[in-house]
Design an enzyme around this catalytic site. Structure first.
Site: not given
Ligand SMILES: CC(=O)N[C@@H](Cc1ccc2ccccc2c1)C(=O)O
Ligand SMILES: [Mg+2]
Length: 367
Positions: A134, A160-162, A188, A190, A213, A238, A262, A290
């Site tokens: 990520s 995976k790009l935020k 992703d 979010n 995502e 997610d 998750k 993750g």
């Molecule tokens: C790897 C990934 O993108 N994880 C989460 C977002 C995320 C991003 C940053 C975080 C910082 C601290 C604790 C949890 C976190 C979860 C997701 O899939 O949406």
């Molecule tokens: Mg996510």
């Protein structure tokens, strides 16, 4: 097996680099570890909540409080087993990540005592799992391309790009132009978009992404179903998928074509198996998400990701993606994969010296 008590450890893990998403920037991982102590040994759990309720409603202080006040007392007198822990905790509403941490510690202590690896207990069918990575929102496209190039050089099987409004089509186009069409690529959001942004989502279609995502708010299943009708790229959920029941509803509504699983978000590894099975029976592929876990949560996630319907690379990245030094032996990427632990329970333990050094607060809760 009876619970003597639980030790809570609050540790601060500095990240190797700031990790920016649509909900903020993280520079340190604020981790709550749970050690379940019994007469037959101990077991470890990890709470994946963040310091603030930015990813979901949970946050670390609240998780610690609900564990101390309700979850540990609920296990007093219970004959601890893989079938008794969830009913004891499920009386309480919400707090999935807190419950998952306690359940993980109980699974670890029980399975260690039996000499059974978590992967075997969950029904793993692989000895290694394919790993993606990520990549956070960056200040500039060149910075992003450097980061992506580095991860591809390390062997990651998926990027995976935020994304967020203002950082979406341009970075995706730049990655495609620089690294070609064969790189497995997904995004992703979010929850950062609304249906008013459908044109942006459609503008991502030409880039052959594996999935988009969680583009919309976590409670907007109908919105995701509507979006899925208007974009070609598969929609993956997610934050929305908080249980097997919600997974079934999302799939039936056409809101999810792929699911990120998750354990923390759904209340534990046993609930994660239920989500896995609900998706498998409807032909919906899943992958392991993750939460910047330490090697403890990472070990359990890799065991989960070895189950049959985890057919897409997950965010089970190597320890070094996030931490210069992990609390456990580091998980290292080998040919784009992580090895599934083979020892009993979760198969790993914190290194005592590292744990002592990183621990900011410790608290014993009698069982
Ligand atoms: C790897 C990934 O993108 N994880 C989460 C977002 C995320 C991003 C940053 C975080 C910082 C601290 C604790 C949890 C976190 C979860 C997701 O899939 O949406
Ligand atoms: Mg996510």
């Amino acid at each position: 097996m009876r619970l003597d008590g639980v030790e809570l450890y609050r540790i601060a893990m500095p990240l190797v680099s700031p990790f920016r998403t649509s909900f903020g920037v993280q520079t340190t991982r604020d981790v709550l570890l749970v050690r379940a102590v019994t007469g037959e040994g101990d077991g470890w759990g990890e709470c994946v909540a963040m310091s603030a309720p930015l990813y979901s409603a949970e946050y670390v202080d609240a998780a610690a409080d609900v564990i101390i006040r309700f979850l540990v007392p609920a296990l007093a007198g219970v004959d601890l087993d893989v079938t008794t822990v969830r009913p004891a905790l499920d009386r309480f509403k919400g707090h999935s990540m807190a419950k998952a941490a306690v359940e993980m510690a109980v699974l670890d202590v029980v399975l260690r005592a039996r000499g059974v690896p978590l992967a075997a207990h969950l029904g793993a069918v692989r000895t290694t799992v394919d790993c993606g990575v990520s990549v956070g929102v960056m200040d500039t496209v060149p910075e992003l391309l450097d980061a992506v190039g580095g991860y591809l050089d390390e062997g990651y099987k998926r990027i995976k790009l935020k994304i967020e409004p203002g950082w979406d089509v341009e970075p995706v186009r730049a990655v495609r132009e620089r690294f070609g069409d064969d790189v497995a690529l997904q995004v992703d959001a979010n929850t950062a978009y609304t249906l008013a942004d459908v044109a942006t989502m459609v503008a991502l279609d030409p880039f052959d992404l594996l999935l988009i995502e969680q583009p919309l708010p976590e409670d907007d299943l109908l919105g995701h179903a509507e979006l899925a009708k208007q974009v070609d790229t598969p929609i993956c959920l997610d934050e929305s998928i908080t249980s097997a029941n919600v997974a079934r509803a999302a799939i039936e509504l056409g809101a999810a074509q792929i699911v990120n699983i998750k354990a923390g978000r759904v209340g534990g590894y046993l609930s994660a198996v239920e989500v896995h099975d609900a998706c498998a029976s409807r032909g919906i592929p899943v992958w392991c998400g993750g939460m910047l876990e330490t090697g403890l949560g990472r070990a359990a996630n890799v065991a989960l990701a070895a189950m049959p319907n985890f057919t897409l690379p997950g965010d089970t990245s190597a320890s070094r993606r996030y931490f210069a030094r992990d609390v456990t032996e580091p998980f290292e990427l080998v040919n784009g994969t992580l090895a599934v632990p083979t020892e009993p329970g979760i198969g790993v333990r914190p290194h005592p010296d590292v744990l002592a050094e990183l621990t900011e607060d410790k608290r014993w809760i009698p069982g």
